[in-house]
Design an enzyme around this catalytic site. Structure first.
Site, mmCIF file in Angstrom:
data_model
loop_
_atom_site.group_PDB
_atom_site.id
_atom_site.type_symbol
_atom_site.label_atom_id
_atom_site.label_comp_id
_atom_site.label_asym_id
_atom_site.label_seq_id
_atom_site.Cartn_x
_atom_site.Cartn_y
_atom_site.Cartn_z
ATOM 1 N N HIS A 261 -2.030 13.945 3.758
ATOM 2 C CA HIS A 261 -2.557 13.623 2.430
ATOM 3 C C HIS A 261 -2.672 14.924 1.617
ATOM 4 O O HIS A 261 -3.009 15.971 2.167
ATOM 5 C CB HIS A 261 -3.924 12.947 2.572
ATOM 6 C CG HIS A 261 -4.401 12.363 1.283
ATOM 7 N ND1 HIS A 261 -4.956 13.124 0.300
ATOM 8 C CD2 HIS A 261 -4.362 11.093 0.805
ATOM 9 C CE1 HIS A 261 -5.256 12.345 -0.742
ATOM 10 N NE2 HIS A 261 -4.896 11.102 -0.449
ATOM 11 N N GLU B 42 -4.877 16.001 -0.258
ATOM 12 C CA GLU B 42 -6.186 16.664 -0.176
ATOM 13 C C GLU B 42 -6.278 17.488 1.107
ATOM 14 O O GLU B 42 -6.891 18.551 1.137
ATOM 15 C CB GLU B 42 -7.313 15.612 -0.261
ATOM 16 C CG GLU B 42 -7.452 15.095 -1.692
ATOM 17 C CD GLU B 42 -8.039 13.707 -1.824
ATOM 18 O OE1 GLU B 42 -8.608 13.182 -0.857
ATOM 19 O OE2 GLU B 42 -7.907 13.141 -2.923
ATOM 20 N N ASN C 190 -7.540 3.856 1.198
ATOM 21 C CA ASN C 190 -7.995 5.149 1.703
ATOM 22 C C ASN C 190 -9.386 5.393 1.124
ATOM 23 O O ASN C 190 -9.524 5.724 -0.047
ATOM 24 C CB ASN C 190 -7.017 6.245 1.241
ATOM 25 C CG ASN C 190 -7.502 7.639 1.616
ATOM 26 O OD1 ASN C 190 -8.442 7.783 2.401
ATOM 27 N ND2 ASN C 190 -6.876 8.660 1.066
ATOM 28 N N GLU D 127 2.729 10.049 -3.265
ATOM 29 C CA GLU D 127 1.489 10.208 -4.022
ATOM 30 C C GLU D 127 1.593 11.461 -4.886
ATOM 31 O O GLU D 127 1.270 12.566 -4.414
ATOM 32 C CB GLU D 127 0.301 10.348 -3.065
ATOM 33 C CG GLU D 127 0.075 9.154 -2.183
ATOM 34 C CD GLU D 127 -1.387 9.021 -1.805
ATOM 35 O OE1 GLU D 127 -1.934 7.951 -2.030
ATOM 36 O OE2 GLU D 127 -1.978 10.002 -1.306
ATOM 37 N N GLY E 75 -6.657 10.166 -8.208
ATOM 38 C CA GLY E 75 -8.038 10.252 -8.679
ATOM 39 C C GLY E 75 -8.173 10.704 -10.129
ATOM 40 O O GLY E 75 -9.264 11.033 -10.581
ATOM 41 N N LYS F 52 -11.435 7.683 1.836
ATOM 42 C CA LYS F 52 -11.804 9.108 1.803
ATOM 43 C C LYS F 52 -13.231 9.282 2.383
ATOM 44 O O LYS F 52 -13.593 8.555 3.293
ATOM 45 C CB LYS F 52 -11.693 9.658 0.382
ATOM 46 C CG LYS F 52 -10.323 9.339 -0.241
ATOM 47 C CD LYS F 52 -10.064 10.063 -1.500
ATOM 48 C CE LYS F 52 -8.737 9.589 -2.054
ATOM 49 N NZ LYS F 52 -8.282 10.361 -3.186
ATOM 50 N N SER G 186 -4.015 6.587 -8.485
ATOM 51 C CA SER G 186 -4.679 5.766 -9.510
ATOM 52 C C SER G 186 -4.087 4.362 -9.616
ATOM 53 O O SER G 186 -3.980 3.806 -10.718
ATOM 54 C CB SER G 186 -4.662 6.474 -10.866
ATOM 55 O OG SER G 186 -5.352 7.705 -10.769
HETATM 56 C C1 PEP Z 1 -5.275 8.626 -2.523
HETATM 57 O O1 PEP Z 1 -5.934 9.646 -2.490
HETATM 58 O O2 PEP Z 1 -4.637 8.279 -1.497
HETATM 59 C C2 PEP Z 1 -5.249 7.859 -3.756
HETATM 60 C C3 PEP Z 1 -4.191 7.162 -4.008
HETATM 61 O O3 PEP Z 1 -6.368 7.934 -4.574
HETATM 62 P P1 PEP Z 1 -6.607 7.184 -5.984
HETATM 63 O O4 PEP Z 1 -6.084 5.784 -5.867
HETATM 64 O O5 PEP Z 1 -8.083 7.231 -6.191
HETATM 65 O O6 PEP Z 1 -5.838 7.972 -7.015
#
Ligand code: PEP
Length: 266
Positions: A100, A102, A13, A172, A178, A15, A218
């Site tokens: 997601h 976000e 992803n 998630e 992040g 983003k 992460s």
């Molecule tokens: C995400 O936003 O889908 C995600 C997993 O981000 P990150 O790996 O940067 O935590």
């Protein structure tokens, strides 16, 4: 991974990162690195503006699919700034990330709105990657199963079991996205097993076994092996570590090696 073989998926992803030129360069490198590996499902999800250049750079390659990061449920109309399922199909997109955290947090997306998108994505032969996950406060209060269970139930209400063959879920935890803080393999397994059990109740055991449940938050080359070894973890939705070919490839390589080990022990 479970005794029921589910092919790993590693989805990136991106983003709001990479313009169309940067995206093309990334894919050209990735295609070389991937070679003809086919035992891991690889998906890249660039911003809308880079979908076309990614799809073109992947033309003729069967080893990486294109995903979008969002879509609108309406087919067309006065929805400024939005993109429809049909528009994505036109660009050879096959996956779409929906719900997601976000989108839920910054753009006020509700379970109801996300469900509309899930249904429309399926009608248009797009494979949803439906994201669910709790905040730190919800986990600390012991509410994570209620929260995530609700997101799953509502996000998938009205979906026909026959459409779920290629459905993908992503757990998630919001506190891990992040932040550099990853769920432990045990925390991930506990939630993935819970989700699979709920899928069995909502649909059937067969569906529950087929749906791939990815971990996101992460995920990095040095922590995915233990996560991917968990019985109900079928790969990863990767943010930050998917932005560089090297780290993304290392994660794919872990999934590839675990697949080989699994077959070696059959
Ligand atoms: C995400 O936003 O889908 C995600 C997993 O981000 P990150 O790996 O940067 O935590």
């Amino acid at each position: 991974m479970s005794s029921y073989h589910r092919k790993y998926i590693v989805a990136g992803n991106w983003k709001m990162n990479k313009n169309a030129v940067e995206a093309k360069q990334f894919i050209e490198e990735l295609v070389v690195e991937l070679g003809t590996q086919s035992d891991v499902g690889v998906v890249v999800c660039p911003p809308f503006t880079a979908l076309e250049s990614v799809a073109r750079a992947l033309e003729g390659s069967h080893y990486c699919a294109v995903g979008a990061q969002n879509m609108h449920p309406e087919p067309s109309g006065a929805y400024t700034g939005e993109v429809s399922a049909e528009m994505l199909r036109h660009l050879f997109v096959s996956y779409v990330i929906l719900g997601h955290s976000e989108r839920r947090a910054y753009f006020g997306e509700t379970d109801d709105f996300i469900r509309q998108k899930v249904l429309v994505a399926l009608e248009n032969n797009l494979k949803p990657i439906l994201c669910v996950g709790e905040t730190l406060e919800q986990r600390d209060a012991g509410h994570m199963f209620d929260v995530v269970g609700h997101q799953l139930r509502e996000g998938m209400r009205g979906v026909d079991a026959s459409q779920l063959e290629s459905f993908v879920l992503a757990y998630e935890p919001v506190w891990a996205i992040g932040t550099g803080r990853t769920a432990t393999p045990e925390q991930a397994q506990e939630m993935h097993a819970f989700l699979r059990k709920q899928l069995a109740g909502q649909f059937s055991e067969d569906v529950a076994q087929k749906v791939r449940i990815l971990y996101g938050g992460s995920a990095k080359p040095d922590n995915v092996e233990q996560l991917f070894r968990q019985e109900d973890v079928d790969g990863g939705l990767v943010g930050g570590a998917s932005l560089e070919v090297r780290s993304f490839m290392k994660i794919i390589e872990v999934a590839h090696q675990l697949t080989e080990q699994e077959f070696a022990t059959v």
